[in-house]
Design a protein around this motif. Structure first.
Motif, PDB file in Angstrom:
ATOM      1  N   LYS A   1       0.842  -1.202   0.000  1.00 29.03           N
ATOM      2  CA  LYS A   1       0.000   0.000   0.000  1.00 29.03           C
ATOM      3  C   LYS A   1       0.881   1.259   0.000  1.00 29.03           C
ATOM      4  CE  LYS A   1      -3.825   1.983   2.487  1.00 29.03           C
ATOM      5  NZ  LYS A   1      -3.852   2.439   3.883  1.00 29.03           N
ATOM      6  N   ASP A   2       1.970   1.225   0.737  1.00 33.27           N
ATOM      7  CA  ASP A   2       2.910   2.355   0.717  1.00 33.27           C
ATOM      8  C   ASP A   2       3.481   2.553  -0.684  1.00 33.27           C
ATOM      9  OD1 ASP A   2       2.553   2.868   3.412  1.00 33.27           O
ATOM     10  OD2 ASP A   2       4.315   1.727   4.047  1.00 33.27           O
ATOM     11  N   LEU A   3       3.791   1.445  -1.340  1.00 32.88           N
ATOM     12  CA  LEU A   3       4.342   1.531  -2.701  1.00 32.88           C
ATOM     13  C   LEU A   3       3.306   2.137  -3.656  1.00 32.88           C
ATOM     14  CD1 LEU A   3       6.795   0.849  -4.509  1.00 32.88           C
ATOM     15  CD2 LEU A   3       5.712  -1.352  -4.978  1.00 32.88           C
ATOM     16  N   GLN A   4       2.076   1.685  -3.527  1.00 30.04           N
ATOM     17  CA  GLN A   4       1.022   2.240  -4.385  1.00 30.04           C
ATOM     18  C   GLN A   4       0.801   3.705  -4.071  1.00 30.04           C
ATOM     19  OE1 GLN A   4      -2.492  -0.181  -5.194  1.00 30.04           O
ATOM     20  NE2 GLN A   4      -1.475  -1.899  -4.181  1.00 30.04           N
ATOM     21  N   GLY A   5       0.896   4.049  -2.789  1.00 30.69           N
ATOM     22  CA  GLY A   5       0.761   5.455  -2.400  1.00 30.69           C
ATOM     23  C   GLY A   5       1.825   6.316  -3.050  1.00 30.69           C
ATOM     24  N   ALA A   6       3.030   5.774  -3.105  1.00 32.14           N
ATOM     25  CA  ALA A   6       4.131   6.510  -3.737  1.00 32.14           C
ATOM     26  C   ALA A   6       3.884   6.650  -5.232  1.00 32.14           C
ATOM     27  CB  ALA A   6       5.455   5.798  -3.473  1.00 32.14           C
ATOM     28  N   GLY A   7       3.440   5.564  -5.851  1.00 33.45           N
ATOM     29  CA  GLY A   7       3.122   5.606  -7.272  1.00 33.45           C
ATOM     30  C   GLY A   7       2.038   6.639  -7.555  1.00 33.45           C
ATOM     31  N   MET A   8       1.046   6.656  -6.680  1.00 35.11           N
ATOM     32  CA  MET A   8      -0.051   7.612  -6.805  1.00 35.11           C
ATOM     33  C   MET A   8       0.466   9.044  -6.691  1.00 35.11           C
ATOM     34  SD  MET A   8      -3.297   7.452  -7.234  1.00 35.11           S
ATOM     35  CE  MET A   8      -3.861   5.852  -6.598  1.00 35.11           C
ATOM     36  N   TYR A   9       1.358   9.253  -5.733  1.00 40.65           N
ATOM     37  CA  TYR A   9       1.928  10.595  -5.555  1.00 40.65           C
ATOM     38  C   TYR A   9       2.650  11.050  -6.830  1.00 40.65           C
ATOM     39  CZ  TYR A   9       4.625  14.511  -3.870  1.00 40.65           C
ATOM     40  OH  TYR A   9       5.177  15.763  -3.750  1.00 40.65           O
ATOM     41  N   PHE A  10       3.400  10.121  -7.420  1.00 41.01           N
ATOM     42  CA  PHE A  10       4.126  10.466  -8.648  1.00 41.01           C
ATOM     43  C   PHE A  10       3.145  10.793  -9.779  1.00 41.01           C
ATOM     44  CE2 PHE A  10       8.019   7.664  -7.423  1.00 41.01           C
ATOM     45  CZ  PHE A  10       8.467   8.670  -6.577  1.00 41.01           C
ATOM     46  N   MET A  11       2.087   9.982  -9.881  1.00 43.66           N
ATOM     47  CA  MET A  11       1.108  10.214 -10.953  1.00 43.66           C
ATOM     48  C   MET A  11       0.467  11.581 -10.804  1.00 43.66           C
ATOM     49  SD  MET A  11      -0.628   6.988 -12.467  1.00 43.66           S
ATOM     50  CE  MET A  11      -2.046   6.790 -11.376  1.00 43.66           C
ATOM     51  N   GLN A  12       0.123  11.911  -9.562  1.00 39.67           N
ATOM     52  CA  GLN A  12      -0.605  13.161  -9.338  1.00 39.67           C
ATOM     53  C   GLN A  12       0.297  14.388  -9.439  1.00 39.67           C
ATOM     54  OE1 GLN A  12      -2.336  12.225  -5.580  1.00 39.67           O
ATOM     55  NE2 GLN A  12      -4.169  11.284  -6.463  1.00 39.67           N
TER      56      GLN A  12
END
Lengths: 593, 593
Positions: B492-503
C-alpha cells in the motif's frame, strides 16, 4: 586531489548565534567574544587547509612503516606536527598551570573539527595525547603531573591508551597483562596490547603509554584492573630522558584506513609503570575521560562527512552530465552540472543537513562538558553522560553513510583512490568501531545510561525538549509547522520507545537490548531535530534583527527544513522496530543459524 | 583468513521449493530435476570454496600490475581460470551451437552467486565475457558469431565493455571516441576509454573489446553512437590470431577494492573495429544486455553480503566476550560467545534475512529473463525490465550495508585487513556505482520504467502482489499476521508513492525525481517482503508434507518473520519522504550551497 576549507562561518553561527557561548554562565566563556573566537578559528582554518589537508592523501598512500623497531611516519608529518605544536594548537584547552591556554573545551572542539576534517589520521596523535593528558590531570599525583603534563601539553611527548588485548576488547575483565609491584613503588608491566593508535612514531621525544593491567592477587575480572603510566623512555629526576623502557612495537597493523596513524601491537616485557589513580580502580580512571574521548570520535564522524561533502559539492557543481529535466541550466555548455539533478541534490542535502546538525549537537555537548567540569554542574554531567553514546554511535554511523554518499556523487571516480573520496569513507569507518563499537554504545545507552540515577537524566532530556517546544511555539506559524511539529512527533516516538523499554525491559532485558541500536538512532534523530529547530530559530532571530548574511541564514532554514521533512520521519520506523520486541530477533536459536 | 561455503541447501530451497523451476513451463526447465541441479551446485560449490575463495585475499593484496604494456594478474589467477574453463563453468547457459551447455540462465545465476561470493574480482573476467558474448550473440552477423563466440564461450578469449570516457559516464551522448569507416567495411577506432574492467590480462589468448564510438557525420548525441567489436589481436580467416590491433592499456587504476580485476584505461589509436548491429544503434545493442548485466551486479551485492555474513556468523559463535544478560550460556568458559548478545543477533538477522530474501529475488528475476528469452514472453520482459533497477540499486546498497554490518561484528579486527572483512565491504562498494550508479537506476525506474508501455508493467506488479495476497490468505492465521499483513501494508505504501508520482510528476517532474531513490528502496523492500512470504509459504508446505529438514525450514520462517517485522516498516518512512515532495530537496538554489 581533495581540498578542505574550514567552514568558519557555520562554526561561528553555532557558537555565537545558537549556543551564544559569549554569554553563557561558564567560567572562561566570558572572554569568548565574537572577534576572539573568529580569530582563533580563522587561524586554525589556515593550518587545516594549508598544512594538514595536503598531507591527508600522503598519509593514506605512504602509511607508517616499522623499521628496526622504530616507526616512521609519512613524509611531511613531522614538519606539520612541529607547526601545530609551535602554533600552540595542542594546548588550547589545557590547564595554564602546565603551560596550557585555558580556553574552554568547546573552542578546542571547533578547532578539533577543522584538524580532524583536514587530516583525521594526523590529528589522532594530538587527540590521544589530550586523552592521556586528561587522565593524568585528573588522577595523577602532583609529581606525575609535574613530570608529564608540561611536555604533553606541547606534544613534545605524546600519549596513548592501551586497553585491548588479542582476546579481549569490550570485555576487559578478561585482560591478561599483569603489573607486578616493585620495592620502589613502581610496577613491572608484562603483556601484549593491540590496536594502539599512535603507539609509536618519530614526531615526539617520548611516548607516554597509559596501560590497563592487573596487579596479581587483586579482585577477579574488571574490578581488578589498574591503570599505569608507562613511558617509552624513563624520566630522570631532573626531567631529562633516561633509559629506554621495556616496551616495544610488535608490528604495525594493515588497516582499511587512517594509514597515517601508526596502529601498533605493543609488547610490554617487564616495563616500568607507575600506578595512576587507585589500584584496581583503573576502569574508573579510564572512564573519566570517556565522555570527552567519545565526543571526539563522534566529531570525527561528522568531520569526515564535512570534508567529503565539500568535495562532493565542488564536483557536483563542476562535472557536466545530463540536462535538467525542467530546462537546461547551462545551455551553452555540452551538458548541465550534476547539481541540477534532483537525486544529486537530495544526496547533497542529506550530507549538508546531517553535518550542520551534527556540528551543533557536538558543540552543544562540548559546552555541556565545560559546564560539568567548570561549574561542577552534576545535571550537565548526567545529561552529557546520557548523550555520549548517542553522539558517538549515531554521528559515526551517519557520518560514514554520508561519506559513502559523497563518494557516490563522483560516480566511478569515487572508487578510484586518486580522487580521494574513498579515503574519507575508509577513514571514517574506524570511528564506528573504536572507543567502544557502536553496538556497545547502544548497550551502554539502553542498559546503563537510561536508568542511571533513577532515570533522572533521560527525564531531564524530555523536559528540555518539552520546555523548548512550549517556549518556541506560536511565534511563527511556518516555523512551528516545519520544525516544531516534526520535532514533537519525533520526540513522542522517543518517549514511546522509552515507555516500551520500561514496560518490557525489566521483565525481559532482551526486549530492551534488541531495540538498543534503533533507540540510539532514534535518539540521535531527535537530537538533530532539536538542534535544527534551535538553528532555524536563531537564523530567524538574526534575520529579523537585520544583521548577518541573509542568504546564509535562509540557507540554514532551508537545510533544517530538509532535515525535518526527510530525515526525522525515520523515528517512526525505529519505534516500530523497537516495539516488535525481542521475539523476532531472538527466535532463532544460535545453533539454527 | 575468511572462508566461503556455498549455501547449496538455501539455493536449492529457492530453486525447487519456492520457484519450483523443474515444473516451470520454460524450455530447458523440464530437465531441471532436483538431482541434476543439486549436482551442478555441489560441484560448483567445491570450485568456489577450494579454488576461488582462497585467492580472494591474494587478489586484494597483490592486485594487477601493468608491465611493459602487459597486465599481470595476481598469483594463482591463471591456474584457477584454467580450472574454471576446463570444468565448463564458463559455458553453462551459452548456446550449444557455439559450444555452450544450453542450461537456463537461472542455473547459471545460482553458480554465479557462488563464484562471485568466493571471489568477486576474479569472477568479473568471466562475467564481462558473458556480457560481450550476449551482445554478439544477439546482434552479430553469422560471421562474427562464428569467429568470436566459440572462443568466448570457453573464455579462451575474454570480453570487455567500453562505454565511459574521462568526461562522460552516465551521459554517453558526450562521447568523443570516433569510428572512421574504411574501404573494407571495417572502422578505425580512435579515442580513450576509462574504467574498463578486465581490460587486459594474462589469462586468455585474446581480449574482445566491445566499444561504443561515433561514426563521423552521424546524428548528434546519444543517437549517433555505434557499437564495435575491437579485438586485441586481429583474427585471421582461418580463426588463428593475427596482428596486434592498435589498442593498448594506458594504465591500471588504483581502486578502493576489486584489486584482482584489472580496471584499465584503454587507448584506441586507429584500432580496427567491426560494427556490431546497426550503425548509430549502439545504445540499443548495449541495452539488450543491460537487464542481464544489472541483475548480475545486484547479485554481486548480496553475494558479498553472503560471504561476509558467513564469516561474521562464525566469528560471533567463536569469539568469547561478555555474558548473556539472561544467564551465562558458556558458564565453564571465561565469557559467552558474541552471538548471545541481542544486538549482535539483530545484526546477524539483518544480514541473514537480507541475503536470503535477495537470493530469492534475483533467482526470480533470472527465471523471468529465461521466460522473456525462451518463451518470448513480452509481459515477463516488461516486468523484469521494470524490476532491473530495483534489483541493481536496492540489492547493492543493502548488500554494502550488510558487509559493513558484518565487518562491525568483528569489532577492531574488522578494520584490520588481515581478517578480510574490510575487503568484502571495499569490493561490494563498486556494485553501487558501476553498470549505472544507483542514483541513475532510481532515475531509470521512476523517469522511464514506471511509465513504460502506459504503466502496464507496474500495474502487472501490483496485480501480482494483489493476487498473491488474495490467494495465500486464510490458510494459516499466524502466517497471515506475520507475513501477509505487513506485505499488504508495504505494498500500500508503494502504491501510495506511485499515486503521488502520478498526481504530481506530470506537472512537476522534480516531484517524482526527488523521491526516486526512496521509491527504489521502497520497491525493493516490497519485493523482498513478497519473496519472504513466498519462502515462508513454501517452507510451511514442505513442513506439512513431512519432508525436508524441519529445523532448516523453521529457520526460514523465523528469518522471514524478522524481515517482515524489522525491515519492512522502512516503507512507511520512504513514503513519507517521497510525499514531502521536491520542495525541501530543491529549495536551496545551487549557488546557495
Amino acid at each position: 586531489m581533495p581540498t578542505y576549507n574550514a567552514p568558519v562561518k557555520d562554526q561561528m553561527f553555532v557558537l555565537n548565534d545558537v549556543l551564544k557561548i559569549g554569554t553563557a554562565d561558564i567560567p572562561g566563556y566570558e572572554d569568548l567574544d565574537r572577534d576572539t573566537v573568529q580569530a582563533i578559528l580563522d587561524e586554525a582554518g589556515k593550518v587545516a587547509r594549508d598544512v594538514l589537508a595536503p598531507l591527508n592523501v600522503v598519509g593514506d598512500t605512504e602509511g607508517c612503516v616499522l623499521e628496526n623497531g622504530v616507526v616512521r611516519t609519512p613524509k611531511g608529518f613531522k614538519d606539520a606536527f612541529d607547526q601545530v605544536r609551535e602554533g600552540g594548537w595542542t594546548a588550547l584547552d589545557c590547564d595554564p598551570e602546565f603551560g596550557g591556554q585555558g580556553l574552554p573545551y568547546v573552542v578546542a572542539t571547533a578547532v578539533g573539527e577543522q584538524f580532524s576534517a583536514a587530516n583525521m589520521a594526523f590529528n589522532m596523535y594530538q587527540g590521544l595525547t589530550h586523552g592521556a593528558y586528561s587522565a593524568i590531570h585528573t588522577h595523577g599525583t602532583e609529581d606525575q603531573k609535574a613530570t608529564f603534563l608540561p611536555r604533553m601539553v606541547t606534544c613534545e611527548w605524546t600519549g596513548t591508551m592501551n586497553l585491548t588485548e588479542p582476546h579481549c576488547g569490550t570485555d576487559l575483565g578478561l585482560m591478561r597483562t599483569k603489573a607486578e609491584p616493585q620495592d620502589d613503588g613502581s610496577h613491572k608491566i608484562t603483556g601484549q596490547k593491540i590496536f594502539i593508535s599512535a603507539g609509536d612514531h618519530d614526531m615526539s621525544d617520548n611516548v607516554v603509554h597509559l596501560v590497563l593491567a592487573k596487579i596479581p592477587g587483586g579482585p577477579d575480572g574488571i574490578k581488578g584492573v589498574s591503570l599505569f603510566i608507562v613511558p617509552k623512555f624513563l624520566v630522570n629526576e631532573d626531567g631529562s630522558l633516561g633509559d629506554r623502557n621495556a616496551v616495544s612495537v610488535g608490528k604495525i597493523e594493515e588497516k582499511m584506513g587512517i594509514h597515517g596513524n601508526s596502529t601498533c601491537v605493543m609488547n610490554y616485557d617487564g616495563a616500568t609503570g607507575y600506578l595512576l589513580g587507585e589500584a584496581h580502580k583503573g576502569m574508573r580512571a579510564m572512564f573519566t575521560m570517556m565522555n570527552e574521548a567519545r565526543l571526539g570520535v563522534g566529531l570525527q564522524g561528522y568531520a569526515q562527512a564535512e570534508v567529503a561533502y565539500q568535495n562532493a559539492l565542488a564536483y557536483a557543481k563542476d562535472r557536466l552530465q545530463g540536462r535538467d529535466v525542467t530546462g537546461a541550466k547551462n545551455p551553452d555548455g555540452p551538458a548541465d552540472p550534476l547539481i541540477v539533478h534532483p537525486d544529486i541534490r537530495r544526496s547533497l542535502m542529506d550530507q549538508k543537513s546531517f553535518v550542520e546538525g551534527a556540528r551543533a549537537f557536538v558543540y552543544w555537548g562540548a559546552a555541556m562538558i565545560d559546564r560539568a567540569h567548570r561549574n561542577s554542574d552534576k545535571d550537565a554531567d548526567g545529561l552529557i553522560s546520557l548523550m555520549t553514546p548517542v553522539i558517538k554511535g549515531f554521528l559515526t554511523d551517519r557520518g560514514f553513510d554520508m561519506c559513502t554518499q559523497a563518494q557516490q556523487v563522483y560516480g566511478g571516480h569515487g572508487y578510484i583512490e586518486e580522487w580521494g573520496m574513498s579515503q574519507f569513507a575508509r577513514d571514517a569507518r574506524i570511528a564506528m568501531i573504536y572507543e567502544g563499537a557502536n553496538g556497545v554504545q547502544a548497550l551502554d545507552l539502553v542498559g546503563r545510561k537510561l536508568a542511571q540515577d533513577g532515570g533522572k537524566h533521560v527525564m531531564a532530556f524530555f523536559d528540555m525538549v518539552k520546555s523548548y517546544l512550549a517556549e518556541a511555539k506560536g511565534k511563527d506559524e511556518a516555523f512551528d509547522k516545519a520544525f516544531l511539529d516534526p520535532l514533537k512527533a519525533a520526540s513522542k516516538d522517543l518517549q514511546g520507545a522509552g515507555m516500551y523499554f520500561m514496560q518490557n525491559g525489566m521483565k525481559t532485558p532482551n526486549a530492551a537490548l534488541a531495540g538498543s541500536y534503533d533507540f540510539m538512532h532514534l535518539f540521535g534523530h531527535v537530537c538533530l531535530g532539536l538542534m535544527w529547530a534551535k538553528m532555524a530559530e536563531a537564523a530567524n532571530e538574526v534575520l529579523a534583527s537585520g544583521a548577518g548574511d541573509a542568504e546564509f541564514l535562509k540557507a540554514k532554514i532551508d537545510t533544517g527544513r530538509y532535515y525535518m521533512a526527510r530525515q526525522l520521519p525515520m523515528t517512526a520506523t525505529h519505534l516500530k522496530r523497537i516495539e516488535s520486541g525481542a521475539e523476532p530477533v531472538m527466535a532463532l536459536e544460535a545453533e539454527a543459524f
